[in-house]
Design an enzyme around this catalytic site. Structure first.
Site, short mmCIF file in Angstrom:
data_model
loop_
_atom_site.label_atom_id
_atom_site.label_comp_id
_atom_site.label_asym_id
_atom_site.label_seq_id
_atom_site.Cartn_x
_atom_site.Cartn_y
_atom_site.Cartn_z
N ASP A 217 38.08 -40.02 48.86
CA ASP A 217 37.52 -41.33 48.52
C ASP A 217 36.96 -41.45 47.18
O ASP A 217 37.05 -40.62 46.59
CB ASP A 217 36.45 -41.89 49.75
CG ASP A 217 36.77 -43.51 49.91
OD1 ASP A 217 36.55 -44.09 48.90
OD2 ASP A 217 37.19 -43.90 51.02
N HIS A 240 39.11 -41.35 44.65
CA HIS A 240 39.37 -43.02 44.01
C HIS A 240 38.40 -43.35 42.93
O HIS A 240 38.25 -44.57 42.68
CB HIS A 240 38.83 -43.71 45.36
CG HIS A 240 39.92 -43.68 46.57
ND1 HIS A 240 39.75 -44.19 47.49
CD2 HIS A 240 41.16 -42.92 46.71
CE1 HIS A 240 40.60 -44.28 48.38
NE2 HIS A 240 41.30 -43.09 47.86
#
Ligand SMILES: *[C@@H]1O[C@H](CO)[C@@H](O)[C@H](O)[C@H]1NC(C)=O
Ligand SMILES: *[C@@H]1O[C@H](CO)[C@@H](O)[C@H](O)[C@H]1NC(C)=O
Length: 412
Positions: A217, A240
């Site tokens: 993430d 991310h």
């Protein structure tokens, strides 16, 4: 004469000060019964060491020798009697292999209400792989625990720590002041769910430097109420990217201000530099952000402001449908997506010296709120390519200025 006297007095003061400063209570977890065998639950010895270090009126040290220590939930609470606690870790702390044991606790290792704690070295192994598999299999699973969190604390140093395979977030800094993180290595697989590297919120004066973050993430996520954050020399990817947000989860939300992100390399990440806000009413804001000297290597969304975030159409009132626009309807573009109205005000954001490659054609996307446009967006020497061709930009409701060469152009 006077000089000599002063000198003698100072020497006496200095000599007598030395033994005071050197008195340091030392707690070795192995001497307190911890077993570095990777299977004996050593939680009690760590808590005992903490009680000693925290209860000491002189500065204190906790030593964790090499080896593997199984720890269940560790809550290390203050306030302490001294503000100079050093935790030296040579070994690895491992979470229980059955993810259910800590999976429903918010945190695995949690420090609360403390001032002046420095952690040097060490590895934390959250053993999250089983939980990720459960989540990816869409089964009913616990949320998972953050590996290391600091809450309501100040004057914290984390230097040279490795964090592996957290169940959820690796490190969370919440309601803290003056936190200095350096030389961290954070690792989880690129498809592990919710394994943010470092999350900062409601905190002032946090520094993150010289660190590598590979995760599933956000490498670093920046929540509401973050002020005076400095991020420098970071390698991010997979992951991310570095994200301010999600913001506007709540109506009453403190803003994000004075954030510097410099000298970062993103490799194969989903996003590079992102600001993300729900399309909901909120009095939150983002102002005064500098993104500088950033290299993108095959990043899907190198520069992205998304104020139109509303997955599953959850709780985003006051949206306006693109289909409301007759021009779009006539060309069959109605109902394609909704434009939400985000209350978050985004202003004074600088992107300076951002180079490299985009993995998609749109390298710069500034999707700001129609009721609350972005202001003072400053693009300076931005050069992003896609597949050896020029990339494109896509911008709405964004206002600002361009300096030097900016490719893709045409945004502001
Ligand atoms: C902004 O934050 C930096 C630390 O990141 C700090 O040194 C500086 O003083 C802050 N600026 C203002 C105006 O508060
Ligand atoms: C929707 O917009 C109207 C007018 O701008 C405002 O009065 C109302 O409070 C908004 N609704 C919500 C839920 O924010």
């Amino acid at each position: 004469m006077l000089k000599t006297k002063v000198c003698i007095i100072l020497s006496i003061l200095f000599i007598s000060a030395v033994p005071l400063a050197a008195s340091n209570a030392v707690f070795n977890v192995v001497k307190l019964g911890a077993k570095p065998d990777g299977k004996t639950d050593s939680t009690k010895s760590f808590i005992e060491a903490w009680a000693g270090a925290c209860g000491s009126s002189d500065s204190s040290t906790i030593n964790v020798p090499s080896g593997r220590y199984l720890i269940r939930n560790g809550v290390f609470k203050g306030p302490c009697k001294n503000a100079d606690i050093t935790i030296r870790i040579e070994g690895t702390l491992i979470a229980p292999s059955d993810y259910n044991v800590i999976g429903n606790s918010e945190n695995w290792l949690s420090f609360q209400w403390i001032t002046g704690v420095s952690i040097y070295g060490g590895t934390l192994d959250g053993q999250g792989i089983g939980l990720w598999a459960c989540k990816l299999g869409n089964k009913k699973c616990p949320d998972g625990a953050t590996s290391l969190s600091f809450t309501n604390s100040k004057d914290i140093v984390i230097n040279g720590l490795k964090s592996l395979n957290a169940q959820m977030f690796h490190i969370v800094i919440n309601r803290c002041e003056n936190v200095n993180m350096r030389g961290l290595m954070i690792t989880a697989s690129g498809n592990s769910p919710n394994t943010d590297g470092i999350h900062v919120q409601l905190s002032t004066g946090v520094t993150i430097m010289n660190s590598g973050i590979k995760t599933g993430d956000d490498c670093i996520s920046i929540g509401p109420g973050t002020k005076n954050l400095w991020i420098e020399h970071i390698a991010c990817g997979p992951g991310h990217g570095i994200s301010i947000g999600s913001l506007a989860k709540n109506l009453d939300e403190p803003g994000v201000q004075n954030v510097t992100v410099k000298t970062v390399v993103f490799t194969g990440t989903q996003n590079g530099l992102r600001i993300k806000a729900w399309g909901r009413p909120s009095n939150g804001f983002v102002k005064g952000v500098v993104f500088q000297h950033v290299l993108m290597k095959n990043v899907q969304n190198p520069i992205i402001i998304d104020q139109n975030y509303c997955p599953r159409d959850e709780g985003c009132p006051n949206q306006s449908r693109r289909g409301d626009c007759p021009g779009l309807k006539s060309v069959g573009l109605d109902m394609i997506s909704a434009i939400y109205v985000s209350g978050v005000k985004i202003s004074h954001i600088t992107f300076q010296d951002i180079q490299g490659t985009s993995a998609t054609k749109v390298a710069v996307k500034l999707d700001c709120s129609p009721k609350n446009p972005c202001e003072g967006i400053n693009l300076e020497n931005v050069k992003l390519r896609y597949n050896n061709q020029p990339a494109v930009s896509s911008c709405s409701n964004a206002d600002g200025s361009i300096h030097g060469v900016v490719e893709p152009a045409g945004c502001l």
